[in-house]
Design an enzyme around this catalytic site. Structure first.
Site, PDB file in Angstrom:
ATOM      1  CE  LYS A 124      -2.710   3.052   2.758  1.00 52.06           C
ATOM      2  NZ  LYS A 124      -3.433   3.385   3.986  1.00 52.06           N
ATOM      3  CB  THR A 239      -9.029   5.949  12.823  1.00 54.14           C
ATOM      4  OG1 THR A 239      -7.703   6.068  12.327  1.00 54.14           O
ATOM      5  CG2 THR A 239      -9.133   6.711  14.131  1.00 54.14           C
TER       6      THR A 239
END
Lengths: 291, 66
Positions: A124, A239
Site C-alpha cells: 500500500k 481508526t
C-alpha cells in the site's frame, strides 16, 4: 462468508463480469470480504485481534518501523495475527518522498517473504505531502508507483480524490487506486462523492473490473455503505474501528455496512424523483379526492 | 568498530556479520528486514554479509498501521 453465500446463492455477482460469485479481485489476490482493515491504534493487541476476527476481513495492513530493542513489554503484533488467515498488506505510511517509500516497500516485502505470507508481492503506497492533513503528494506517489511497478510490486495507491491523478496512477501500472474519502483518521466519510463517481467512471469505463477502493475517512458504518453504493470495490479503514468506544461491536457494524452497500449497489437503486409515486394501487380507492 | 544502528551509534566487533548481530540482539531473523547504507540486505545473505566501520544499519519489523 455470509456476503459471499448470499451473493452467490442469488447469482448476482458483479454486473460487469457476470460472475456467479461476488468475489473481490485485487490484483493477483482474491477475497470474499471487501474490507481491508488496519492494525494501528488499538488499545491492546488482544482488542485488535478480536475486532479483526468479527469484521470479516481477510486482508490487513501493517506498517514497517525500526526494531525497538528495549521495548517495554516486548510484544510483537505478529504474536496476535494468524498468518494463515490474513493476507498482510504492508504500507509505506509516514514516508514523505518516493525514495523513502521505495525503501520501505522493499523492507516490507523482505519481512513478508520471511513470514511466507502471500502479501509479499504488494504494497500500500502512501507518500504524504503534508503532516497536518496527511494528504498525499501526487508527484512523489506517481514516481514511486513507476519504480515499484518496475520492481515487480503490485502497487495499491493511496491518493486524493482527484480523477486526473487517479488516471495517471492507473496508467503508471497501479494495481488499484485508493482515493481518500476524507483525510486519514478524520472520520468525515466521503466528502466529495462526485469526484469518486468520476474516478469510478474514468478508471472503470473500459475496464470494469479495475479495483477502486476508498482508503481513509471512514467514521462510522453508514460511511462504508454510502461508499459501496457508489460502486467502489472495497474499503480500507482503521481508526473508525480502532477508536470506536467499542471497537469489536463497531467492527461487526462495519462488516454489515459493507455487505449492505455492496448488495444495494449490485441490486441497483431506484432513481431519485422530485414527486411521489404511490406504492398502493390507484384503482378501487373508496375515498374521494379533495380536488 | 562503530556502526549506526537505527540511527543510534553502537559498538560491535570487527567484521561481524548481519546474522551474528541479529543473534546477539536476540532478534528473530524471520521478523525483521535489514538495510545497510540504504540498500536492502537480503535475508539469505545475512550470514555472509560483514559490516564495516561506519555502516548505517536499519533493522525494521512490522507494527500496527493503517
Amino acid at each position: 462468508m455470509a456476503t459471499d453465500a448470499q451473493a452467490g446463492s442469488t447469482e448476482t455477482g458483479s454486473p460487469e463480469s457476470g460472475a456467479a460469485k461476488d468475489t473481490f479481485w485485487l490484483g493477483k489476490h482474491v477475497f470474499q470480504n471487501r474490507l481491508i482493515v488496519g492494525t494501528g491504534k488499538y488499545e491492546t493487541f488482544g482488542l485488535m485481534r478480536d475486532a479483526l476476527d468479527v469484521c470479516g476481513t481477510e486482508c490487513i495492513t501493517v506498517a514497517v518501523r525500526r526494531e525497538k530493542l528495549y521495548d517495554g513489554d516486548g510484544k510483537n503484533i505478529l504474536d496476535y495475527v494468524d498468518l494463515d488467515r490474513y493476507t498482510l498488506l504492508p504500507n509505506t505510511a509516514g514516508c514523505y518522498n518516493a525514495k523513502d517509500a521505495i525503501r520501505t516497500a522493499r523492507l516490507g516485502r523482505e519481512i513478508l517473504r520471511g513470514l511466507e505470507n502471500p502479501g509479499a508481492d504488494w504494497v500500500k503506497l502512501e507518500v504524504l505531502g503534508d503532516s497536518k492533513t496527511l494528504l498525499p503528494d501526487p508527484m512523489e506517489t506517481l514516481a514511486a508507483t513507476e519504480q515499484l511497478v518496475a520492481e515487480g510490486f503490485q502497487v495499491l495507491c493511496y491518493t486524493n480524490d482527484d480523477p486526473v491523478t487517479a488516471q495517471r496512477l492507473k496508467r503508471a501500472g497501479a494495481t488499484a487506486v485508493m482515493p481518500a474519502g476524507s483525510p486519514i483518521g478524520s472520520g468525515q466519510g466521503v466528502l466529495n462523492p462526485n469526484n469518486i463517481r468520476i474516478c469510478l467512471e474514468y478508471l472503470k469505463g473500459d475496464d470494469p473490473d479495475y479495483p477502486v477502493i476508498i482508503d481513509a475517512g471512514v467514521g462510522t458504518a453508514s460511511d462504508i455503505t454510502f461508499a459501496m453504493e457508489l460502486g467502489v470495490d472495497g474499503i480500507l479503514l482503521n481508526t473508525g474501528i480502532a477508536h470506536a468506544r467499542d471497537p469489536v461491536r463497531m467492527a461487526r457494524a462495519m462488516n454489515a455496512a459493507c455487505e449492505a452497500g455492496r448488495l444495494a449497489y449490485l441490486a441497483g437503486r431506484i432513481p431519485k424523483r422530485l414527486y411521489a409515486t404511490a406504492s398502493s394501487p390507484e384503482d378501487g380507492v373508496i375515498s374521494t379526492r379533495p380536488w | 568498530m562503530n556502526i549506526l544502528f537505527n540511527g543510534e551509534p553502537r559498538s560491535v566487533r570487527d567484521a561481524i556479520t548481519i546474522a551474528e548481530l541479529l543473534e546477539k540482539l536476540a532478534l528473530d531473523p524471520r521478523r525483521v528486514a535489514v538495510e545497510v547504507n540504504l540498500d536492502l540486505a537480503p535475508r539469505d545473505r545475512h550470514g555472509e554479509t560483514t559490516l564495516k566501520e561506519g555502516d548505517q544499519l536499519e533493522v525494521v519489523t512490522l507494527v500496527g498501521g493503517g
